[in-house]
Design a protein around this motif. Structure first.
Motif, PDB file in Angstrom:
ATOM      1  N   PRO A  58      -8.117-143.317 -56.165  1.00 27.70           N
ATOM      2  CA  PRO A  58      -6.783-143.136 -56.758  1.00 27.70           C
ATOM      3  C   PRO A  58      -6.726-143.523 -58.231  1.00 27.70           C
ATOM      4  CG  PRO A  58      -6.629-144.216 -54.614  1.00 27.70           C
ATOM      5  CD  PRO A  58      -8.087-144.190 -54.976  1.00 27.70           C
ATOM      6  N   GLU A  59      -5.895-142.809 -58.968  1.00 21.29           N
ATOM      7  CA  GLU A  59      -5.760-143.048 -60.396  1.00 21.29           C
ATOM      8  C   GLU A  59      -5.211-144.438 -60.690  1.00 21.29           C
ATOM      9  OE1 GLU A  59      -3.391-139.868 -61.877  1.00 21.29           O
ATOM     10  OE2 GLU A  59      -4.956-138.344 -61.596  1.00 21.29           O
ATOM     11  N   GLN A  60      -4.401-144.994 -59.776  1.00 22.05           N
ATOM     12  CA  GLN A  60      -3.802-146.300 -60.026  1.00 22.05           C
ATOM     13  C   GLN A  60      -4.847-147.418 -60.127  1.00 22.05           C
ATOM     14  OE1 GLN A  60      -2.005-146.190 -55.788  1.00 22.05           O
ATOM     15  NE2 GLN A  60      -1.857-148.347 -56.383  1.00 22.05           N
ATOM     16  N   TYR A  61      -6.059-147.162 -59.597  1.00 24.26           N
ATOM     17  CA  TYR A  61      -7.140-148.153 -59.683  1.00 24.26           C
ATOM     18  C   TYR A  61      -8.182-147.773 -60.733  1.00 24.26           C
ATOM     19  CZ  TYR A  61      -5.030-149.588 -55.280  1.00 24.26           C
ATOM     20  OH  TYR A  61      -4.133-149.993 -54.323  1.00 24.26           O
ATOM     21  N   GLY A  62      -7.934-146.698 -61.450  1.00 21.97           N
ATOM     22  CA  GLY A  62      -8.870-146.264 -62.477  1.00 21.97           C
ATOM     23  C   GLY A  62      -9.703-145.063 -62.087  1.00 21.97           C
ATOM     24  N   GLY A  63      -9.453-144.480 -60.910  1.00 23.65           N
ATOM     25  CA  GLY A  63     -10.204-143.330 -60.450  1.00 23.65           C
ATOM     26  C   GLY A  63      -9.642-142.019 -60.966  1.00 23.65           C
ATOM     27  N   SER A  64     -10.245-140.917 -60.501  1.00 29.65           N
ATOM     28  CA  SER A  64      -9.837-139.586 -60.965  1.00 29.65           C
ATOM     29  C   SER A  64      -9.175-138.752 -59.876  1.00 29.65           C
ATOM     30  CB  SER A  64     -11.055-138.821 -61.502  1.00 29.65           C
ATOM     31  OG  SER A  64     -11.677-139.540 -62.545  1.00 29.65           O
ATOM     32  N   ALA A  65      -9.189-139.237 -58.629  1.00 27.74           N
ATOM     33  CA  ALA A  65      -8.512-138.567 -57.511  1.00 27.74           C
ATOM     34  C   ALA A  65      -8.978-137.117 -57.339  1.00 27.74           C
ATOM     35  CB  ALA A  65      -6.993-138.637 -57.692  1.00 27.74           C
ATOM     36  N   LEU A  66     -10.289-136.895 -57.434  1.00 27.72           N
ATOM     37  CA  LEU A  66     -10.857-135.555 -57.266  1.00 27.72           C
ATOM     38  C   LEU A  66     -11.346-135.370 -55.830  1.00 27.72           C
ATOM     39  CD1 LEU A  66     -12.751-135.414 -60.684  1.00 27.72           C
ATOM     40  CD2 LEU A  66     -10.529-134.404 -60.124  1.00 27.72           C
ATOM     41  N   ASP A  67     -11.967-134.219 -55.550  1.00 22.59           N
ATOM     42  CA  ASP A  67     -12.324-133.926 -54.159  1.00 22.59           C
ATOM     43  C   ASP A  67     -13.824-134.048 -53.888  1.00 22.59           C
ATOM     44  OD1 ASP A  67     -13.583-131.588 -55.034  1.00 22.59           O
ATOM     45  OD2 ASP A  67     -11.838-130.321 -54.640  1.00 22.59           O
ATOM     46  N   THR A  68     -14.205-133.733 -52.653  1.00 27.71           N
ATOM     47  CA  THR A  68     -15.567-133.931 -52.186  1.00 27.71           C
ATOM     48  C   THR A  68     -16.581-133.076 -52.940  1.00 27.71           C
ATOM     49  OG1 THR A  68     -14.524-134.150 -50.007  1.00 27.71           O
ATOM     50  CG2 THR A  68     -16.915-134.179 -50.071  1.00 27.71           C
ATOM     51  N   VAL A  69     -16.155-131.917 -53.433  1.00 29.20           N
ATOM     52  CA  VAL A  69     -17.077-131.053 -54.173  1.00 29.20           C
ATOM     53  C   VAL A  69     -17.620-131.792 -55.398  1.00 29.20           C
ATOM     54  CG1 VAL A  69     -17.296-128.886 -55.456  1.00 29.20           C
ATOM     55  CG2 VAL A  69     -15.988-128.952 -53.319  1.00 29.20           C
ATOM     56  N   ARG A 304     -28.517-125.251 -50.953  1.00 29.53           N
ATOM     57  CA  ARG A 304     -27.443-125.615 -51.879  1.00 29.53           C
ATOM     58  C   ARG A 304     -26.110-125.008 -51.432  1.00 29.53           C
ATOM     59  NH1 ARG A 304     -25.887-124.024 -57.622  1.00 29.53           N
ATOM     60  NH2 ARG A 304     -25.416-125.988 -58.678  1.00 29.53           N
ATOM     61  N   ALA A 305     -26.146-123.768 -50.982  1.00 28.44           N
ATOM     62  CA  ALA A 305     -24.930-123.124 -50.491  1.00 28.44           C
ATOM     63  C   ALA A 305     -24.358-123.879 -49.293  1.00 28.44           C
ATOM     64  CB  ALA A 305     -25.219-121.669 -50.124  1.00 28.44           C
ATOM     65  N   LEU A 306     -25.232-124.348 -48.404  1.00 30.89           N
ATOM     66  CA  LEU A 306     -24.773-125.100 -47.242  1.00 30.89           C
ATOM     67  C   LEU A 306     -24.165-126.437 -47.661  1.00 30.89           C
ATOM     68  CD1 LEU A 306     -24.519-125.389 -44.190  1.00 30.89           C
ATOM     69  CD2 LEU A 306     -26.853-126.310 -44.147  1.00 30.89           C
ATOM     70  N   VAL A 307     -24.786-127.112 -48.628  1.00 34.26           N
ATOM     71  CA  VAL A 307     -24.252-128.386 -49.123  1.00 34.26           C
ATOM     72  C   VAL A 307     -22.826-128.209 -49.635  1.00 34.26           C
ATOM     73  CG1 VAL A 307     -24.418-130.066 -51.000  1.00 34.26           C
ATOM     74  CG2 VAL A 307     -26.444-129.478 -49.680  1.00 34.26           C
ATOM     75  N   TYR A 308     -22.622-127.220 -50.475  1.00 41.92           N
ATOM     76  CA  TYR A 308     -21.293-127.045 -51.071  1.00 41.92           C
ATOM     77  C   TYR A 308     -20.281-126.493 -50.073  1.00 41.92           C
ATOM     78  CZ  TYR A 308     -22.780-128.575 -55.622  1.00 41.92           C
ATOM     79  OH  TYR A 308     -23.219-129.369 -56.666  1.00 41.92           O
ATOM     80  N   HIS A 309     -20.759-125.760 -49.085  1.00 41.99           N
ATOM     81  CA  HIS A 309     -19.856-125.330 -48.020  1.00 41.99           C
ATOM     82  C   HIS A 309     -19.364-126.543 -47.225  1.00 41.99           C
ATOM     83  CE1 HIS A 309     -18.005-122.939 -44.917  1.00 41.99           C
ATOM     84  NE2 HIS A 309     -18.803-123.439 -43.994  1.00 41.99           N
ATOM     85  N   ALA A 310     -20.285-127.445 -46.890  1.00 41.50           N
ATOM     86  CA  ALA A 310     -19.881-128.660 -46.163  1.00 41.50           C
ATOM     87  C   ALA A 310     -18.929-129.506 -47.001  1.00 41.50           C
ATOM     88  CB  ALA A 310     -21.122-129.468 -45.783  1.00 41.50           C
ATOM     89  N   ALA A 311     -19.224-129.635 -48.298  1.00 40.63           N
ATOM     90  CA  ALA A 311     -18.349-130.405 -49.181  1.00 40.63           C
ATOM     91  C   ALA A 311     -16.967-129.776 -49.264  1.00 40.63           C
ATOM     92  CB  ALA A 311     -18.972-130.514 -50.569  1.00 40.63           C
ATOM     93  N   TRP A 312     -16.929-128.445 -49.334  1.00 37.56           N
ATOM     94  CA  TRP A 312     -15.649-127.747 -49.393  1.00 37.56           C
ATOM     95  C   TRP A 312     -14.868-127.931 -48.096  1.00 37.56           C
ATOM     96  CZ3 TRP A 312     -13.607-123.623 -46.578  1.00 37.56           C
ATOM     97  CH2 TRP A 312     -12.432-123.055 -47.102  1.00 37.56           C
ATOM     98  N   LEU A 313     -15.538-127.838 -46.948  1.00 41.17           N
ATOM     99  CA  LEU A 313     -14.863-128.067 -45.670  1.00 41.17           C
ATOM    100  C   LEU A 313     -14.230-129.455 -45.631  1.00 41.17           C
ATOM    101  CD1 LEU A 313     -17.394-126.556 -43.088  1.00 41.17           C
ATOM    102  CD2 LEU A 313     -15.152-125.633 -43.712  1.00 41.17           C
ATOM    103  N   ASP A 314     -14.990-130.457 -46.086  1.00 43.74           N
ATOM    104  CA  ASP A 314     -14.464-131.818 -46.094  1.00 43.74           C
ATOM    105  C   ASP A 314     -13.275-131.934 -47.040  1.00 43.74           C
ATOM    106  OD1 ASP A 314     -14.975-134.714 -45.222  1.00 43.74           O
ATOM    107  OD2 ASP A 314     -14.894-134.898 -47.404  1.00 43.74           O
ATOM    108  N   ALA A 315     -13.372-131.285 -48.187  1.00 36.29           N
ATOM    109  CA  ALA A 315     -12.267-131.329 -49.156  1.00 36.29           C
ATOM    110  C   ALA A 315     -11.007-130.693 -48.585  1.00 36.29           C
ATOM    111  CB  ALA A 315     -12.677-130.627 -50.443  1.00 36.29           C
ATOM    112  N   GLN A 316     -11.172-129.732 -47.663  1.00 35.05           N
ATOM    113  CA  GLN A 316     -10.023-129.085 -47.031  1.00 35.05           C
ATOM    114  C   GLN A 316      -9.524-129.858 -45.816  1.00 35.05           C
ATOM    115  OE1 GLN A 316      -8.794-126.381 -48.710  1.00 35.05           O
ATOM    116  NE2 GLN A 316     -10.469-127.012 -50.060  1.00 35.05           N
TER     117      GLN A 316
END
Length: 385
Positions: A58-69, A304-316
């Protein structure tokens, strides 16, 4: 390599900034870190100041609040550094240890520790693995007993941990211990935050590894280590589920790092075989060599495609245990196969310590072991088929 279809302009900018930082600040210095057996703290502080250590927080602690990708990008680019020890030092801090706090910490715990972790002022480690409890988390023997006395409410921890990355030079440790001694199997495990300097907690010894040399690895010892009851992370006796949740992120990140290592190894090998001559022509002119490299490049692209697919699934927010387990099993094995071929095509030079490929071969071996051995990952896949 082609960009994942999930990439936005923001993803590209993050990747480009990180790649530039790695090439300018890490690659020229990391050879000395291999000799020293550690990544200097000022490097982690520098990464913190650039926003690389808190991308999901979270941004309140200094983070960027981005996703798994973004975590996958971070790990892949660190893997491309060719220094696996540096990559794992950072990713244990960002994606394997600190998520215990970020996902399950109380507001008071988050305010106390998370900003310093995001800034790189403190380094953290996760202490779950024991001699008889690696992938089999249910085998944890370290125990913690509640003690209420005149000087407050505490948990008293006894036991030991093994193969702990960031264990020697860490500041904050997330320790798994059995808190319900009557519970069977995976039940009755809890997670505690233990700070360096806590009485009864010490580094037993620094471990001497085959690879990942600039990553410090330790045996930890707990002898009547008393931590305040307020240091319990998450629910009492629910630590196994916390560990399993975090394993998903850990395994995805390890897979992404493997892809970075493998793709960079192919690039280095291409440059070498196009220059190296044998029997009147370059090695690239040998059909067997260029076809083998082409086949490996195809495999890495698919991984690599599988890695980013898994990351995208988690982000969703989608269930992706099967896909992440596939990532860890596939990428951990593939990086070793790729490095074997790349070292082979470097010939005798590839066996010399001055060659990046030689170091990368040693670093890659553990990728099929740590974070869940290939055989364990394949069982996770099989259960979901």
């Amino acid at each position: 390599m082609n960009e994942p279809i999930y990439f936005t302009d923001e993803h590209r900018q993050f990747r480009d900034n990180l790649r530039r930082f790695v090439q300018q600040e890490i690659v020229p210095q990391a050879g000395a870190w291999e000799e020293a057996g550690m990544v200097p703290r000022e490097v982690l502080r520098q990464m913190g100041s650039l926003g690389f250590l808190g991308i999901r927080y979270p941004e309140q602690y200094g983070g960027s609040a981005l996703d798994t990708v973004y975590s996958a990008i971070l790990a892949e680019e660190l893997g491309r550094s060719t220094f696996g020890g540096f990559a794992v030092t950072v990713t244990v801090h960002t994606d394997m240890a600190s998520p215990h706090l970020a996902n399950f910490g109380t507001p008071e715990q988050l305010a106390r520790w998370l900003p310093a972790l995001i800034k790189g002022e403190k380094v953290c480690a996760v202490a779950v693995t024991e001699p008889d409890a690696g992938s089999d988390v249910a085998g944890i023997r370290t125990r913690a007993l509640r003690e209420r006395s005149g000087d407050g409410d505490h948990w008293v921890i006894n036991g030991s941990k093994m193969f702990i990355t960031n264990g020697v030079h860490g500041d904050l440790y997330f320790v798994g211990a059995k808190t319900d001694l009557e519970a069977k199997g995976s039940r009755g495990i809890s997670i505690f935050a233990v700070e360096k300097g806590t009485p009864g907690f010490r580094v037993g010894r620094a471990l001497n590894k085959s690879g990942w040399l600039c990553s410090d690895t330790a045996e930890l010892v707990f002898e009547n280590c008393r931590v305040p009851a307020a240091n319990l992370i998450g629910e009492e006796n629910k630590g196994f589920y916390q560990i399993m949740r975090n394993f998903q992120n850990e395994r995805m990140v390890l897979g992404a790092a493997c892809v970075g290592e493998a793709s960079r190894a192919i690039e280095l090998t291409l440059a070498y075989v196009r220059e190296r001559k044998a029997f009147g022509a370059t090695l690239w002119d040998k059909q067997a060599i260029r076809q083998r490299l082409a086949a490996r490049a195809a495999q890495v692209e698919a991984a690599r495609a599988l890695v980013y697919h898994a990351a995208w699934l988690d982000a969703q927010g989608q269930e992706c245990v099967k896909e992440v387990s596939m990532v860890k099993a596939l990428c951990g094995e593939l990086v070793n196969e790729v490095l074997y071929d790349c070292q082979q095509f470097h010939g005798g030079f590839g066996y010399m310590r001055e060659a990046a490929i030689e170091r990368m071969v040693r670093d890659a071996r553990v990728e099929a072991i740590g974070g869940g051995a290939t055989e364990v990952m394949l069982e996770e896949v099989a259960k979901r088929m």
